[in-house]
Write a protein that holds these residues in place. Structure first.
Motif, PDB file in Angstrom:
ATOM      1  N   THR A  40      -9.766  10.060  12.234  1.00 29.97           N
ATOM      2  CA  THR A  40      -8.907   9.967  11.050  1.00 29.97           C
ATOM      3  C   THR A  40      -9.585  10.612   9.854  1.00 29.97           C
ATOM      4  O   THR A  40     -10.691  10.211   9.459  1.00 29.97           O
ATOM      5  CB  THR A  40      -8.572   8.504  10.737  1.00 29.97           C
ATOM      6  OG1 THR A  40      -8.040   7.882  11.904  1.00 29.97           O
ATOM      7  CG2 THR A  40      -7.573   8.414   9.596  1.00 29.97           C
ATOM      8  N   VAL A  41      -8.926  11.603   9.259  1.00 30.27           N
ATOM      9  CA  VAL A  41      -9.488  12.326   8.120  1.00 30.27           C
ATOM     10  C   VAL A  41      -8.876  11.801   6.826  1.00 30.27           C
ATOM     11  O   VAL A  41      -7.657  11.609   6.729  1.00 30.27           O
ATOM     12  CB  VAL A  41      -9.222  13.841   8.251  1.00 30.27           C
ATOM     13  CG1 VAL A  41      -9.780  14.596   7.048  1.00 30.27           C
ATOM     14  CG2 VAL A  41      -9.839  14.365   9.540  1.00 30.27           C
ATOM     15  N   VAL A  42      -9.731  11.566   5.842  1.00 23.28           N
ATOM     16  CA  VAL A  42      -9.270  11.068   4.551  1.00 23.28           C
ATOM     17  C   VAL A  42      -9.892  11.917   3.449  1.00 23.28           C
ATOM     18  O   VAL A  42     -11.065  12.300   3.521  1.00 23.28           O
ATOM     19  CB  VAL A  42      -9.642   9.575   4.368  1.00 23.28           C
ATOM     20  CG1 VAL A  42     -11.140   9.365   4.398  1.00 23.28           C
ATOM     21  CG2 VAL A  42      -9.053   8.996   3.085  1.00 23.28           C
ATOM     22  N   GLU A  43      -9.101  12.245   2.436  1.00 24.12           N
ATOM     23  CA  GLU A  43      -9.604  13.020   1.296  1.00 24.12           C
ATOM     24  C   GLU A  43     -10.204  12.061   0.282  1.00 24.12           C
ATOM     25  O   GLU A  43      -9.534  11.136  -0.188  1.00 24.12           O
ATOM     26  CB  GLU A  43      -8.477  13.826   0.666  1.00 24.12           C
ATOM     27  CG  GLU A  43      -8.947  14.732  -0.471  1.00 24.12           C
ATOM     28  CD  GLU A  43      -7.815  15.546  -1.081  1.00 24.12           C
ATOM     29  OE1 GLU A  43      -8.069  16.205  -2.106  1.00 24.12           O
ATOM     30  OE2 GLU A  43      -6.691  15.515  -0.528  1.00 24.12           O
ATOM     31  N   ILE A  44     -11.457  12.298  -0.060  1.00 23.50           N
ATOM     32  CA  ILE A  44     -12.210  11.410  -0.932  1.00 23.50           C
ATOM     33  C   ILE A  44     -12.643  12.161  -2.188  1.00 23.50           C
ATOM     34  O   ILE A  44     -13.191  13.267  -2.097  1.00 23.50           O
ATOM     35  CB  ILE A  44     -13.459  10.864  -0.215  1.00 23.50           C
ATOM     36  CG1 ILE A  44     -13.068  10.056   1.026  1.00 23.50           C
ATOM     37  CG2 ILE A  44     -14.311  10.019  -1.158  1.00 23.50           C
ATOM     38  CD1 ILE A  44     -12.333   8.772   0.724  1.00 23.50           C
ATOM     39  N   ALA A  70     -17.092   6.981  -4.994  1.00 27.02           N
ATOM     40  CA  ALA A  70     -16.103   7.491  -4.049  1.00 27.02           C
ATOM     41  C   ALA A  70     -14.787   6.728  -4.173  1.00 27.02           C
ATOM     42  O   ALA A  70     -14.784   5.508  -4.322  1.00 27.02           O
ATOM     43  CB  ALA A  70     -16.636   7.376  -2.625  1.00 27.02           C
ATOM     44  N   ARG A  71     -13.672   7.431  -4.120  1.00 32.48           N
ATOM     45  CA  ARG A  71     -12.352   6.784  -4.125  1.00 32.48           C
ATOM     46  C   ARG A  71     -11.391   7.613  -3.280  1.00 32.48           C
ATOM     47  O   ARG A  71     -11.518   8.839  -3.192  1.00 32.48           O
ATOM     48  CB  ARG A  71     -11.791   6.575  -5.518  1.00 32.48           C
ATOM     49  CG  ARG A  71     -11.690   7.803  -6.396  1.00 32.48           C
ATOM     50  CD  ARG A  71     -12.917   8.040  -7.230  1.00 32.48           C
ATOM     51  NE  ARG A  71     -12.723   9.076  -8.241  1.00 32.48           N
ATOM     52  CZ  ARG A  71     -13.732   9.760  -8.754  1.00 32.48           C
ATOM     53  NH1 ARG A  71     -14.971   9.558  -8.372  1.00 32.48           N
ATOM     54  NH2 ARG A  71     -13.489  10.659  -9.702  1.00 32.48           N
ATOM     55  N   VAL A  72     -10.439   6.927  -2.659  1.00 31.20           N
ATOM     56  CA  VAL A  72      -9.501   7.554  -1.737  1.00 31.20           C
ATOM     57  C   VAL A  72      -8.417   8.295  -2.512  1.00 31.20           C
ATOM     58  O   VAL A  72      -7.788   7.737  -3.419  1.00 31.20           O
ATOM     59  CB  VAL A  72      -8.861   6.500  -0.822  1.00 31.20           C
ATOM     60  CG1 VAL A  72      -7.765   7.112   0.043  1.00 31.20           C
ATOM     61  CG2 VAL A  72      -9.930   5.844   0.053  1.00 31.20           C
ATOM     62  N   LYS A  73      -8.197   9.545  -2.137  1.00 32.40           N
ATOM     63  CA  LYS A  73      -7.090  10.311  -2.700  1.00 32.40           C
ATOM     64  C   LYS A  73      -5.869  10.230  -1.775  1.00 32.40           C
ATOM     65  O   LYS A  73      -4.772   9.932  -2.204  1.00 32.40           O
ATOM     66  CB  LYS A  73      -7.502  11.774  -2.881  1.00 32.40           C
ATOM     67  CG  LYS A  73      -8.639  11.989  -3.869  1.00 32.40           C
ATOM     68  CD  LYS A  73      -8.200  11.750  -5.302  1.00 32.40           C
ATOM     69  CE  LYS A  73      -7.339  12.901  -5.803  1.00 32.40           C
ATOM     70  NZ  LYS A  73      -6.972  12.726  -7.224  1.00 32.40           N
ATOM     71  N   ARG A  74      -6.065  10.513  -0.473  1.00 33.27           N
ATOM     72  CA  ARG A  74      -4.960  10.480   0.483  1.00 33.27           C
ATOM     73  C   ARG A  74      -5.514  10.691   1.887  1.00 33.27           C
ATOM     74  O   ARG A  74      -6.624  11.201   2.060  1.00 33.27           O
ATOM     75  CB  ARG A  74      -3.943  11.586   0.184  1.00 33.27           C
ATOM     76  CG  ARG A  74      -4.546  12.988   0.160  1.00 33.27           C
ATOM     77  CD  ARG A  74      -3.526  14.079  -0.015  1.00 33.27           C
ATOM     78  NE  ARG A  74      -4.161  15.375  -0.209  1.00 33.27           N
ATOM     79  CZ  ARG A  74      -3.581  16.541   0.038  1.00 33.27           C
ATOM     80  NH1 ARG A  74      -2.334  16.566   0.496  1.00 33.27           N
ATOM     81  NH2 ARG A  74      -4.218  17.674  -0.170  1.00 33.27           N
ATOM     82  N   TYR A  75      -4.738  10.277   2.872  1.00 31.71           N
ATOM     83  CA  TYR A  75      -5.066  10.593   4.253  1.00 31.71           C
ATOM     84  C   TYR A  75      -4.539  11.985   4.583  1.00 31.71           C
ATOM     85  O   TYR A  75      -3.488  12.399   4.088  1.00 31.71           O
ATOM     86  CB  TYR A  75      -4.486   9.549   5.205  1.00 31.71           C
ATOM     87  CG  TYR A  75      -5.373   8.327   5.315  1.00 31.71           C
ATOM     88  CD1 TYR A  75      -6.478   8.343   6.150  1.00 31.71           C
ATOM     89  CD2 TYR A  75      -5.117   7.189   4.566  1.00 31.71           C
ATOM     90  CE1 TYR A  75      -7.318   7.240   6.235  1.00 31.71           C
ATOM     91  CE2 TYR A  75      -5.940   6.083   4.648  1.00 31.71           C
ATOM     92  CZ  TYR A  75      -7.047   6.119   5.486  1.00 31.71           C
ATOM     93  OH  TYR A  75      -7.874   5.042   5.559  1.00 31.71           O
ATOM     94  N   ARG A  76      -5.286  12.708   5.409  1.00 32.75           N
ATOM     95  CA  ARG A  76      -4.943  14.087   5.744  1.00 32.75           C
ATOM     96  C   ARG A  76      -4.467  14.157   7.195  1.00 32.75           C
ATOM     97  O   ARG A  76      -5.228  14.472   8.110  1.00 32.75           O
ATOM     98  CB  ARG A  76      -6.147  15.000   5.516  1.00 32.75           C
ATOM     99  CG  ARG A  76      -6.621  15.099   4.078  1.00 32.75           C
ATOM    100  CD  ARG A  76      -5.533  15.633   3.146  1.00 32.75           C
ATOM    101  NE  ARG A  76      -5.045  16.920   3.562  1.00 32.75           N
ATOM    102  CZ  ARG A  76      -5.456  18.083   3.059  1.00 32.75           C
ATOM    103  NH1 ARG A  76      -6.375  18.085   2.096  1.00 32.75           N
ATOM    104  NH2 ARG A  76      -4.948  19.217   3.480  1.00 32.75           N
TER     105      ARG A  76
END
Length: 507
Positions: free
Chosen positions: A457-461, A481-487
């Motif tokens: 699972t890839v997530v944009e951080i 670090a904070r989550v922007k969106r899942y890719r």
């Protein structure tokens, strides 16, 4: 009051997003406390007990947690007394003494209370009882004006003592709390903007100043007595003799200065933030020299400047500490603000802070008068595991373990992933719900608190950068670090590499 009632209130506050509901719960609790329970209770709620750090780490806490009690019997005073004893323990055998004291108390604690005690000791309180909310709750419980309570908390630097005074003292006593040289005040904070131009639209004419990649300091001088405090108001005077000497040479008798300190390399460029923080916290030999820079002055020789406009304060700062001022320019021109920002980044600094030239110093507040601007970096990383949440996130998979690709196998097997940090920041309820439903489908193992996942699972951080760390095998850890969106459009093989992240380290 029983500790269980405080824990119940903390859980209630953490489980709601409603500011009014948080204030109601906290005000109800505060109104029922005995006078000597007020300051300890406030310290526990904000995760900063009045005793500070007491020499117990996570290993000590884990070793002390045995079978919980079935019935709640501990009081707030019991926990406060334990912290007094833990903090007082010193010398040979002190570690054993702390362990014994902690085991004896936690044996009387229920399971919920054990978890609360651990979070207090480890500084991991995440109740949502932020100081602004708690300050409003104090005002309501004491029936005092919110502005008066906030100002007393700002100028005393002690929310617990402010609560005690508001709830047990007179209105005149609360009004009388003022700025005292030698007693730290809560620092003024900055909001954020996407660009210097955008910040200038909010502030109007402003002082656009370098945002140094250093550690915040507040320096108080009363004659020959000089004290240096951190942003959390800890006294570190003995650790920064070079800062003390700089202030001792200033042409002033009494002063309160706000600024930053950092270490420089041989070319005058800032060293990595972590090197400054390592030196900042060291009691041992000092091979790295810290240099102070100041950006504000709150008091000069009997004259309080808090309510004066920034223009006045900067003029005084230039007069007494000109060569130690943080670089910047006063402007209302977006082009000039952008140029200063580029200059700051080229010099190795974090960005700029744009400060309205007519603004007072609002201690402890984060308003629109000061606005920080620094570049945001984003990277695609892989989720390696996820921890179960607590408080409002109870029952949801929340805290992500993040990994970067290591194609060459520099830190392990070729093509494997190297852990570089954790975060739960930026996760909405919808995303938390999705994680909780999806991640068990790709589970490869679990412990009591963590579900380990197939690395797919890839997530944009978004991060502010990286810092050196011995905690992770790649030698770095993400900063903020904070989550922007899942890719969903990317596979794990498309993730950014550990080498790319390591390249962010300053040489």
């Amino acid at each position: 009051m029983l500790l269980d009632e405080l824990v119940t209130t903390a859980d209630t506050v953490a489980s709601t997003r409603s500011r009014l509901a948080k204030i109601d719960a906290l005000a109800t609790l505060l109104a029922r406390l005995e006078p000597d329970e007020i300051a300890p209770a406030v310290g526990f709620l904000v995760g900063r007990p009045r005793q500070g750090r007491v020499g117990v780490g996570w290993r000590g806490v884990a070793a002390a947690m045995g079978e919980p009690a079935d019935v709640a019997s501990l009081s707030i005073a019991d926990l406060d007394g334990l912290l007094d004893r833990l903090g007082a323990a010193s010398g040979a055998g002190s570690a054993g003494d702390r362990g014994r004291e902690l085991r004896e108390l936690t044996a009387r604690a229920t399971e919920r209370e054990q978890g609360f005690i651990a979070r207090v000791l480890l500084g991991e309180m995440r109740t949502g009882a932020l100081e602004g909310v708690l300050t409003d709750a104090i005002a309501r419980a004491a029936d005092r004006p919110g502005a008066t309570v906030r100002r007393a908390a700002m100028l005393s630097g002690d929310l617990g003592e402010t609560a005690r005074l508001a709830l047990t003292g007179t209105a005149d006593q609360l009004d009388a709390v003022g700025l005292v040289v030698g007693r730290p005040v809560l620092p003024m904070l900055a909001a954020s903007a996407s660009s210097p131009s955008a910040a200038l639209e909010i502030t109007g004419e402003a002082s656009v100043e370098y945002k140094l990649d250093g550690a915040r300091i507040q320096v108080h001088r009363a004659g020959d007595s000089i004290r240096v405090f951190t942003r959390n108001l800890a006294d570190i005077t003995h650790r920064v003799p070079e800062v003390v000497e700089v202030v001792r040479r200033l042409p002033v008798r009494d002063v309160i200065l706000d600024g930053e300190t950092l270490s420089l390399d041989e070319d005058g460029a800032p060293r990595p933030f972590q090197e400054t923080m390592s030196r900042f916290g060291a009691d041992a030999a000092r091979e790295t020299i810290l240099h102070p820079w100041f950006f504000d002055v709150l008091h000069v020789d009997g004259r309080d400047l808090l309510d004066e406009p920034l223009a006045t304060r900067l003029a005084e700062l230039e007069r007494i500490a000109g060569e130690h001022r943080i670089p910047g320019e006063v402007t209302d021109d977006p082009a000039v603000a952008e140029r200063v920002s580029r200059d700051a980044l080229a010099a190795g600094q974090e960005g700029v802070v744009v400060k309205a030239i007519g603004s007072p110093y609002a201690a402890g507040r984060r308003g629109s008068s000061w606005i920080k601007v620094k570049p945001v970096l984003t990277y695609d990383l892989v989720v390696l595991a996820c921890e179960w949440g607590s408080g409002r996130r109870q029952g949801w998979l929340s805290n992500l373990h993040l990994g970067a690709l290591d194609p060459a196998g520099e830190f392990g097997e070729p093509g494997a992933f190297v852990m570089v940090g954790k975060t739960f920041k930026g996760l909405t309820d919808d995303v938390l719900r999705w994680q909780t439903e999806y991640f068990p489908q790709i589970e490869v193992g679990r412990t009591a608190n963590t579900v380990w996942l197939e690395p797919t699972t890839v997530v944009e951080i978004a991060i502010d950068g990286v810092q050196r760390s011995s905690r992770y095998p790649g030698g770095i850890a993400l900063r903020f670090a904070r989550v922007k969106r899942y890719r969903d459009d990317k596979s794990a093989g498309d993730a950014d590499t550990i080498q790319t992240l390591r390249a962010l380290l300053k040489v």
